[in-house]
Design a protein around this motif. Structure first.
Motif, short mmCIF file in Angstrom:
data_model
loop_
_atom_site.label_atom_id
_atom_site.label_comp_id
_atom_site.label_asym_id
_atom_site.label_seq_id
_atom_site.Cartn_x
_atom_site.Cartn_y
_atom_site.Cartn_z
N LEU A 791 -39.39 -72.56 25.00
CA LEU A 791 -38.90 -73.53 24.04
C LEU A 791 -37.80 -72.90 23.20
CD1 LEU A 791 -42.34 -74.92 22.77
CD2 LEU A 791 -40.89 -75.86 24.58
N ASP A 792 -36.92 -73.75 22.64
CA ASP A 792 -35.88 -73.23 21.76
C ASP A 792 -36.43 -73.09 20.34
OD1 ASP A 792 -35.94 -75.74 20.61
OD2 ASP A 792 -34.12 -76.45 21.61
N GLY A 793 -35.57 -72.83 19.39
CA GLY A 793 -36.00 -72.63 18.02
C GLY A 793 -36.62 -73.85 17.38
N GLN A 794 -36.40 -75.00 17.96
CA GLN A 794 -36.99 -76.24 17.45
C GLN A 794 -38.27 -76.61 18.20
OE1 GLN A 794 -35.51 -77.87 14.83
NE2 GLN A 794 -34.07 -76.12 14.79
N ASN A 795 -38.79 -75.68 18.99
CA ASN A 795 -39.96 -75.95 19.84
C ASN A 795 -39.67 -77.03 20.88
OD1 ASN A 795 -41.57 -74.04 18.62
ND2 ASN A 795 -42.53 -75.50 17.22
N GLU A 796 -38.43 -77.06 21.35
CA GLU A 796 -38.01 -78.10 22.27
C GLU A 796 -37.46 -77.49 23.55
OE1 GLU A 796 -36.52 -81.07 18.65
OE2 GLU A 796 -35.10 -80.42 20.21
N LEU A 797 -37.50 -78.30 24.60
CA LEU A 797 -36.76 -78.00 25.82
C LEU A 797 -36.23 -79.31 26.37
CD1 LEU A 797 -38.44 -78.83 28.63
CD2 LEU A 797 -39.79 -76.83 27.99
N VAL A 798 -35.14 -79.23 27.09
CA VAL A 798 -34.49 -80.42 27.64
C VAL A 798 -34.58 -80.38 29.15
CG1 VAL A 798 -32.33 -81.71 27.85
CG2 VAL A 798 -32.92 -80.59 25.67
N LEU A 799 -35.02 -81.48 29.72
CA LEU A 799 -35.12 -81.62 31.17
C LEU A 799 -34.54 -82.97 31.54
CD1 LEU A 799 -36.11 -80.21 33.72
CD2 LEU A 799 -38.32 -81.30 33.41
N GLY A 800 -33.35 -82.95 32.12
CA GLY A 800 -32.66 -84.20 32.40
C GLY A 800 -32.35 -84.93 31.11
N ASN A 801 -32.71 -86.20 31.02
CA ASN A 801 -32.48 -86.98 29.81
C ASN A 801 -33.64 -86.90 28.82
OD1 ASN A 801 -30.00 -87.96 30.82
ND2 ASN A 801 -31.06 -89.56 31.99
N TRP A 802 -34.66 -86.14 29.18
CA TRP A 802 -35.84 -86.05 28.33
C TRP A 802 -35.78 -84.81 27.44
CZ3 TRP A 802 -39.27 -89.91 27.95
CH2 TRP A 802 -39.36 -90.83 29.01
N THR A 803 -36.13 -84.97 26.19
CA THR A 803 -36.36 -83.85 25.28
C THR A 803 -37.86 -83.73 25.05
OG1 THR A 803 -34.23 -84.19 24.18
CG2 THR A 803 -35.89 -82.87 23.02
N ILE A 804 -38.37 -82.55 25.25
CA ILE A 804 -39.81 -82.29 25.15
C ILE A 804 -40.05 -81.32 24.01
CG2 ILE A 804 -41.82 -81.34 26.36
CD1 ILE A 804 -40.21 -82.03 29.01
N LYS A 805 -40.98 -81.68 23.14
CA LYS A 805 -41.31 -80.83 22.00
C LYS A 805 -42.81 -80.58 22.00
CE LYS A 805 -40.70 -80.35 17.00
NZ LYS A 805 -40.07 -80.93 15.79
N ALA A 806 -43.21 -79.31 21.89
CA ALA A 806 -44.62 -78.97 21.92
C ALA A 806 -44.92 -77.86 20.92
CB ALA A 806 -45.04 -78.53 23.32
N GLU A 807 -46.03 -77.97 20.24
CA GLU A 807 -46.45 -76.93 19.31
C GLU A 807 -47.31 -75.91 20.07
OE1 GLU A 807 -46.30 -74.57 16.97
OE2 GLU A 807 -45.72 -76.34 15.75
N LEU A 808 -46.75 -74.73 20.28
CA LEU A 808 -47.48 -73.68 20.98
C LEU A 808 -48.07 -72.65 20.04
CD1 LEU A 808 -45.26 -73.01 24.15
CD2 LEU A 808 -47.38 -74.32 23.97
N ASP A 809 -47.80 -72.79 18.76
CA ASP A 809 -48.42 -71.90 17.78
C ASP A 809 -49.85 -72.38 17.56
OD1 ASP A 809 -49.32 -70.47 15.61
OD2 ASP A 809 -47.43 -70.63 14.48
#
Length: 879
Positions: A791-809
């Motif tokens: 994940l990036d600094g915003q807890n996000e990753l981009v896959l195609g047109n989708w933005t995915i955000k997940a709390e892994l902490d």
């Protein structure tokens, strides 16, 4: 030697078709059916309140105990039928029970219903109860009364009333035959069946038996010893069952061939075989297998009934004595046990059906037959379908469901024949069952992957075709008709190809036209069967070649019988073929490979804690609290927080939380987000299996899989660093020590060619998060795309047109969110509000999962909080 040990609102309107009054659908209103079901088959939230001071599942050690621990209905719960079954716990020492039922809590008012010395733990009132609150008690005969139980009859309760067993007795004719056909219809039936393809198949099959002698009882004695006492006993049991099955196969065909043709050669052979079996020791080798024992019993009963007028007094007496001994043993073993037990597999698969047929065949000839009939009848009304609940599913899975098909249809039809009461129309499970078949086992596809023997079943095939076709004709269900037609077309099969329900079709369905095969206008992408504990998500449910299917199990029944230790596990299929799937082989129930791998959590796509999986017990349960499905995504949650401990099995892994989120971004991206916690620092292992080779890029925390039709790429993100392991060997070898053979008679060799990947934490921790981001596409195109592995600094990753955000902490609350600005979609697993196109949606339920989509110019908002299993509504506080 002694060896014995919402859919309910669908409008189904019946019409009469001949003397059997078969049902066809006149009106089948389903326009909005699936859209309602997409959220939940039944809304349990309002019907299953959690008492103050308690939480679910933490304060509920079991939902479906192996033996009933509390009475139902109770706790002022509403029931949806005017004659509900009263059920209570068994007392092993009880010789009988008394009950009293009244709208008066003191039981003094006139109109109190009472019965004494009931030999089992069931009471069916067989009369219409008013829509008021009712009170009831039970006790061991003439003992102390239980606490007062109470329930309410809904104002709109089902009005159909199962008649008392006396009506069934009165309808049984004095004449024979009764079971395969009745005497009045015998001659006309034979004429009508001439040229029928099922009749022809029977007459072809019977030929091989005409010149075969009856087996000797000693042929059932095994001379082989296994490497342990358990294996030796299983080999002996299997040998015994093979001989008894041979008897049943031959005698059943002889009887049916005679009814069809009146050919005396069939009668002579049937009588010869039955009389031979009557000489066998009813406490000897043939009782090692309860199936074999029951098939000896029903074989003799069929001959006694079918050829009653041809048998002399001595032959009747010989058969009746042998039948009596076997049937009475079953009855004595069952009462006060089977009625209070969550499941006894063999009883409900075949033996109860055989027992009921036997009791009908000999009614009037033995004084014990009425009590046999009463028990089978009352048990069926109160408990069937025993593993179906009210959602249409089948807990033991798609393979073992086949073993129940004949019983599920023929028992109700026998009851209808004698009483006029139509159990199939009365019980809503039959209306919902076609949706479970459609979603969990699509035509020409592999099944969802849950339950014993599922690895051996690669398409619905003849059995499901026969069952769905019969169900559609009995109920007018167009979904069942569509399912049958689709199997016939895609698998190039005819109904007459199936041995399943062959006699049922001849007797009840000759000349009956089924309904048009039509599906609802809108089929939801996902459906949950919460009572059963399975859910299925599809990208194109009616287009098998392009369908991506995700199946999921987290069952309130836990792992018992033919249910496996697979709470919160999933499988993935594309084009009907397995990509990621449960692994191993069912060799035998207590086989080391089955216990150590196939049934164990390690053989499934789940989670281990400290290398330990889930115990084998009803206490190790899960449930599916949430499901949302829309145009662009589908989402579900499984909770297996109680699945890793069992007081009975004396196993405590320390796991306290396991919530698995499955989010499917239509049509090809799957997210698996795991929220885990324990009462100690633990090692966590994330498991995935495939019938095909998998490869791992450990440096990138990525693995690859494939089937013959699609490739898969997955990045596994985690709150801790991971160590990877890939192998193509089972942890416990599968060995065919039983000498099992396939349908062609070839000795089975269990292949050790499946692949297994494990990602484990390198350091122990008391809380853990995993996020698997999986993309599956046909033609190998998936490998051309790279799924981000962090994940990036915003807890996000981009896959195609989708933005995915997940709390892994793992020190922060779990959260999974996605959005797609091009498609105008936004989702959150639990945020207070979600935003789309600068508009906010907050919902009404704190902590709810939320989805909003722009569809045809309108924002469609959905939310759901946790929905609890319906069965908990009858569990008293502290139980």
């Amino acid at each position: 030697m002694k060896m014995r040990k919402m859919i309910d609102q669908i409008d189904f309107q019946p019409c009469c078709t001949g003397r059997y009054r078969l049902l066809r659908t006149i009106c089948f209103r389903v326009t909005m059916l699936l859209s309602l079901l997409s959220l939940s088959v039944i809304d349990f939230a309002q019907n299953s309140p959690i008492p103050a001071g308690m939480s679910f599942p933490a304060d509920y050690p079991v939902i479906h105990p192996q033996f009933r621990k509390w009475a139902s209905p109770s706790l002022q719960n509403e029931v949806g039928m005017v004659s509900p079954s009263l059920l209570w716990p068994a007392d092993k020492k009880a010789g009988g029970y008394d009950i009293r039922l009244s709208p008066d809590s003191t039981f003094r008012r006139a109109g109190t219903i009472s019965r004494e010395n009931i030999p089992f733990t069931i009471f069916n009132p067989h009369q219409s109860l008013q829509a008021v609150e009712w009170y009831w008690q039970y006790r061991v005969h003439q003992g102390e009364w239980s606490a007062v139980q109470s329930f309410k009859i809904k104002a709109d309760a089902v009005q159909e009333l199962p008649p008392p067993v006396g009506k069934l007795y009165d309808a049984i004719p004095e004449s024979h035959p009764r079971v395969l056909i009745d005497k009045q219809s015998e001659k006309s039936f034979s004429q009508q069946a001439t040229g029928n393809p099922d009749a022809k198949a029977i007459l072809i099959s019977v030929r091989r038996w005409l010149n075969t002698r009856p087996p000797d009882e000693n042929e059932g004695v095994s001379k082989i010893r296994g490497s342990s006492e358990e294996k030796t006993y299983k080999i002996a049991q299997t040998t015994s069952e093979i001989v008894s099955n041979k008897v049943y196969k031959a005698v059943d065909l002889f009887c049916k061939a005679y009814v069809l043709t009146r050919g005396q050669q069939y009668a002579d052979r049937a009588v010869q075989w039955a009389l031979a079996v009557a000489t066998w020791d009813p406490e000897g080798v043939s009782v090692l297998s309860d199936f074999g024992d029951a098939r000896c019993m029903v074989s003799m009963a069929l001959v006694f009934d079918t050829f009653y007028d041809q048998l002399n007094a001595g032959q009747r007496s010989t058969l009746l004595d042998a039948i009596q001994k076997r049937a009475q043993h079953f009855y004595k073993d069952w009462i006060n046990v089977i009625d209070a037990k969550v499941l006894s597999n063999h009883v409900w698969q075949y033996i109860l059906h055989y027992f009921f047929q036997t009791a009908i065949a000999v009614y009037g000839s033995t004084a014990d037959a009425p009590k046999w009939i009463e028990y089978a009848y009352e048990l069926w009304l109160a408990r069937a379908p025993v593993l179906g609940g009210n959602d249409g599913g089948w807990c033991e899975g798609a393979s073992y469901f086949r073993l129940n098909m004949e019983t599920l249809l023929d028992m109700p039809m026998m009851i209808k024949e004698y009483t006029g009461f139509d159990f199939i129309q009365y019980n809503s499970w039959y209306r919902k069952n076609p949706f479970w078949m459609l979603y969990s086992f699509p035509p020409a596809s592999n099944a969802d992957g849950f339950g014993d023997d599922i690895e051996k079943v690669h398409s619905p095939g003849r059995d499901y075709l026969a069952y769905a076709d019969a169900l559609s004709k009995l109920t007018g269900n167009q979904v069942a008709a569509w399912y049958a037609a689709a199997i016939s077309k895609t698998e190039n099969l005819r109904v007459a190809d199936a041995d399943m329900l062959r006699w049922f079709r001849i007797r009840y369905l000759m000349g009956v036209k089924g309904p048009d095969p039509v599906l609802p206008d809108t089929l939801a992408a996902a459906m949950v069967f919460p009572y059963t504990g399975v859910a299925d998500i599809h990208s194109a449910i009616t287009d098998r070649k392009h369908d991506l299917m995700i199946s999921f199990r987290s069952s309130p029944y836990g792992s018992y019988g033919h249910l496996l230790a697979d709470q919160n596990t999933f499988n993935v299929l594309y084009g009907g073929e397995r990509i990621f799937y449960m692994s191993g082989h069912k060799v035998a129930m207590q086989d080391p490979h089955r216990i150590g791998w196939y049934k164990a959590t390690v053989g499934h796509n789940g989670i281990l804690i400290d290398d330990e999986g889930q115990p084998f017990n009803v206490e190790a349960y899960g449930f599916i609290p949430r499901l949302i499905t829309g145009k662009n995504l589908s989402y579900l949650v499984g909770d297996a927080s109680r699945a890793y401990a069992s007081k009975t099995e004396k196993k405590q892994t320390g796991l306290t939380t396991f919530r698995r989120h499955i989010l499917f971004l239509h049509p090809d991206i799957i997210l698996i987000y795991d929220d885990l916690a324990a009462d100690h620092p633990a090692k966590w292992s994330w498991l995935i299996h495939s019938p095909n080779k998998m490869t791992v890029d450990a440096a990138q925390n990525r693995f690859y899989g494939h089937s013959g039709k699609a490739n898969a790429q997955t990045s596994l993100l985690a709150s801790q660093s991971l160590a990877w392991k890939v192998t193509d060997s089972f942890g416990v070898a599968a060995v065919n020590w039983l000498g099992r053979r396939d349908e062609e008679g070839n000795l089975i060799e269990y292949q050790n060619d499946q692949w297994h990947v494990t990602a484990s934490t390198t350091e122990k921790c008391s809380a853990m998060r995993f996020l698997a981001v999986m993309q599956i596409q046909p033609n190998g195109t998936v490998e051309k795309m790279r799924i981000p592995n962090k994940l990036d600094g915003q807890n996000e990753l981009v896959l195609g047109n989708w933005t995915i955000k997940a709390e892994l902490d793992a020190t922060k609350p779990p959260l999974l969110e996605v959005w797609n600005r091009e498609k105008h979609v936004s989702f959150s697993s639990g945020a207070a509000k979600i935003t789309i196109d600068q508009q906010q949606f907050s919902g009404k339920t704190p902590g709810s999962s939320k989805l909003v989509e722009l569809i045809q110019g309108e924002y469609i908002f959905q939310e759901t909080g946790d929905v609890y299993p319906e069965a908990i509504k009858d569990i008293p506080a502290g139980k």
